[in-house]
Design a protein around this motif. Sequence first.
Motif, PDB file in Angstrom:
ATOM      1  N   ARG A  82       0.831  -1.208   0.000  1.00 32.46           N
ATOM      2  CA  ARG A  82       0.000   0.000   0.000  1.00 32.46           C
ATOM      3  C   ARG A  82       0.862   1.254   0.000  1.00 32.46           C
ATOM      4  O   ARG A  82       0.605   2.201  -0.739  1.00 32.46           O
ATOM      5  CB  ARG A  82      -0.923  -0.003   1.227  1.00 32.46           C
ATOM      6  CG  ARG A  82      -1.791   1.237   1.354  1.00 32.46           C
ATOM      7  CD  ARG A  82      -2.674   1.190   2.592  1.00 32.46           C
ATOM      8  NE  ARG A  82      -2.021   0.740   3.805  1.00 32.46           N
ATOM      9  CZ  ARG A  82      -1.281   1.517   4.606  1.00 32.46           C
ATOM     10  NH1 ARG A  82      -1.065   2.780   4.290  1.00 32.46           N
ATOM     11  NH2 ARG A  82      -0.735   1.026   5.699  1.00 32.46           N
ATOM     12  N   GLN A  83       1.914   1.269   0.802  1.00 35.96           N
ATOM     13  CA  GLN A  83       2.745   2.466   0.886  1.00 35.96           C
ATOM     14  C   GLN A  83       3.684   2.602  -0.311  1.00 35.96           C
ATOM     15  O   GLN A  83       4.156   3.691  -0.599  1.00 35.96           O
ATOM     16  CB  GLN A  83       3.516   2.475   2.203  1.00 35.96           C
ATOM     17  CG  GLN A  83       2.585   2.726   3.377  1.00 35.96           C
ATOM     18  CD  GLN A  83       3.307   2.938   4.685  1.00 35.96           C
ATOM     19  OE1 GLN A  83       4.462   2.557   4.855  1.00 35.96           O
ATOM     20  NE2 GLN A  83       2.615   3.545   5.626  1.00 35.96           N
ATOM     21  N   ALA A  84       3.919   1.497  -1.020  1.00 31.69           N
ATOM     22  CA  ALA A  84       4.771   1.571  -2.206  1.00 31.69           C
ATOM     23  C   ALA A  84       3.978   1.996  -3.444  1.00 31.69           C
ATOM     24  O   ALA A  84       4.559   2.391  -4.443  1.00 31.69           O
ATOM     25  CB  ALA A  84       5.430   0.224  -2.471  1.00 31.69           C
ATOM     26  N   ALA A  85       2.659   1.919  -3.349  1.00 33.02           N
ATOM     27  CA  ALA A  85       1.815   2.303  -4.486  1.00 33.02           C
ATOM     28  C   ALA A  85       1.987   3.792  -4.759  1.00 33.02           C
ATOM     29  O   ALA A  85       2.125   4.593  -3.834  1.00 33.02           O
ATOM     30  CB  ALA A  85       0.357   1.985  -4.180  1.00 33.02           C
ATOM     31  N   PRO A  86       1.980   4.159  -6.044  1.00 33.32           N
ATOM     32  CA  PRO A  86       2.155   5.584  -6.373  1.00 33.32           C
ATOM     33  C   PRO A  86       0.971   6.420  -5.879  1.00 33.32           C
ATOM     34  O   PRO A  86      -0.180   5.990  -5.939  1.00 33.32           O
ATOM     35  CB  PRO A  86       2.221   5.594  -7.900  1.00 33.32           C
ATOM     36  CG  PRO A  86       1.642   4.295  -8.329  1.00 33.32           C
ATOM     37  CD  PRO A  86       1.810   3.334  -7.217  1.00 33.32           C
ATOM     38  N   VAL A  87       1.291   7.611  -5.367  1.00 35.70           N
ATOM     39  CA  VAL A  87       0.279   8.534  -4.859  1.00 35.70           C
ATOM     40  C   VAL A  87      -0.022   9.545  -5.954  1.00 35.70           C
ATOM     41  O   VAL A  87       0.891  10.141  -6.533  1.00 35.70           O
ATOM     42  CB  VAL A  87       0.798   9.245  -3.587  1.00 35.70           C
ATOM     43  CG1 VAL A  87      -0.227  10.227  -3.057  1.00 35.70           C
ATOM     44  CG2 VAL A  87       1.171   8.229  -2.530  1.00 35.70           C
ATOM     45  N   LYS A  88      -1.317   9.740  -6.253  1.00 34.23           N
ATOM     46  CA  LYS A  88      -1.715  10.675  -7.316  1.00 34.23           C
ATOM     47  C   LYS A  88      -1.386  12.112  -6.938  1.00 34.23           C
ATOM     48  O   LYS A  88      -0.871  12.870  -7.749  1.00 34.23           O
ATOM     49  CB  LYS A  88      -3.205  10.531  -7.607  1.00 34.23           C
ATOM     50  CG  LYS A  88      -3.562   9.206  -8.221  1.00 34.23           C
ATOM     51  CD  LYS A  88      -5.041   9.087  -8.430  1.00 34.23           C
ATOM     52  CE  LYS A  88      -5.374   7.682  -8.926  1.00 34.23           C
ATOM     53  NZ  LYS A  88      -6.802   7.440  -8.998  1.00 34.23           N
ATOM     54  N   ASP A  89      -1.686  12.479  -5.718  1.00 37.72           N
ATOM     55  CA  ASP A  89      -1.440  13.840  -5.255  1.00 37.72           C
ATOM     56  C   ASP A  89      -0.113  13.856  -4.491  1.00 37.72           C
ATOM     57  O   ASP A  89      -0.019  13.332  -3.390  1.00 37.72           O
ATOM     58  CB  ASP A  89      -2.583  14.305  -4.355  1.00 37.72           C
ATOM     59  CG  ASP A  89      -2.469  15.762  -3.969  1.00 37.72           C
ATOM     60  OD1 ASP A  89      -1.537  16.445  -4.441  1.00 37.72           O
ATOM     61  OD2 ASP A  89      -3.325  16.228  -3.187  1.00 37.72           O
ATOM     62  N   LYS A  90       0.911  14.427  -5.081  1.00 34.49           N
ATOM     63  CA  LYS A  90       2.259  14.418  -4.482  1.00 34.49           C
ATOM     64  C   LYS A  90       2.298  15.164  -3.147  1.00 34.49           C
ATOM     65  O   LYS A  90       3.151  14.889  -2.315  1.00 34.49           O
ATOM     66  CB  LYS A  90       3.283  15.053  -5.442  1.00 34.49           C
ATOM     67  CG  LYS A  90       3.487  14.253  -6.716  1.00 34.49           C
ATOM     68  CD  LYS A  90       4.150  12.942  -6.433  1.00 34.49           C
ATOM     69  CE  LYS A  90       4.389  12.196  -7.731  1.00 34.49           C
ATOM     70  NZ  LYS A  90       4.849  10.861  -7.545  1.00 34.49           N
TER      71      LYS A  90
END
Length: 138
Positions: A82-90
């Motif tokens: 979950r934490q390695a997944a890319p975040v849309k909002d930086k």
Amino acid sequence: MNSSSGEGRHDDDSALAEFLASLMDYTPTVCLVGIPDELVEHYLSRSGFHCPDLRLTRLVAVAAQKFISEVASDALQHCKARQAAPVKDKSKQPKDKRLVLTMEDLSKALREYGVNLKHQEYFADSPSTGMEPSSREE
């Protein structure tokens, strides 16, 4: 019956006897190493199971410890994914890289073992939060 199956059974019996003997030497500790006998006996008695054999109590403790360890390990893997997944909002990406285990991670791990975990709704999650009790029913 051939003699090789008799030897295999003897080996299984001796391995079982050795394992049961090792349970008598097993000393659980409170600090994440084992589950204390008293705690296991408490929950076994609450479920209606009474057995004077300490080896059986310790066998249940070892099985419970293994289950907890596997669930925790699986939850950790879900947390890392979950934490390695890319975040849309930086701007929402955490600066601190510490792992934070959530109920969602634990729920996913437990689901793999057939345990469906449903947590209660929090007051803040309720649409009627902050309303007067009389107006909630409307």
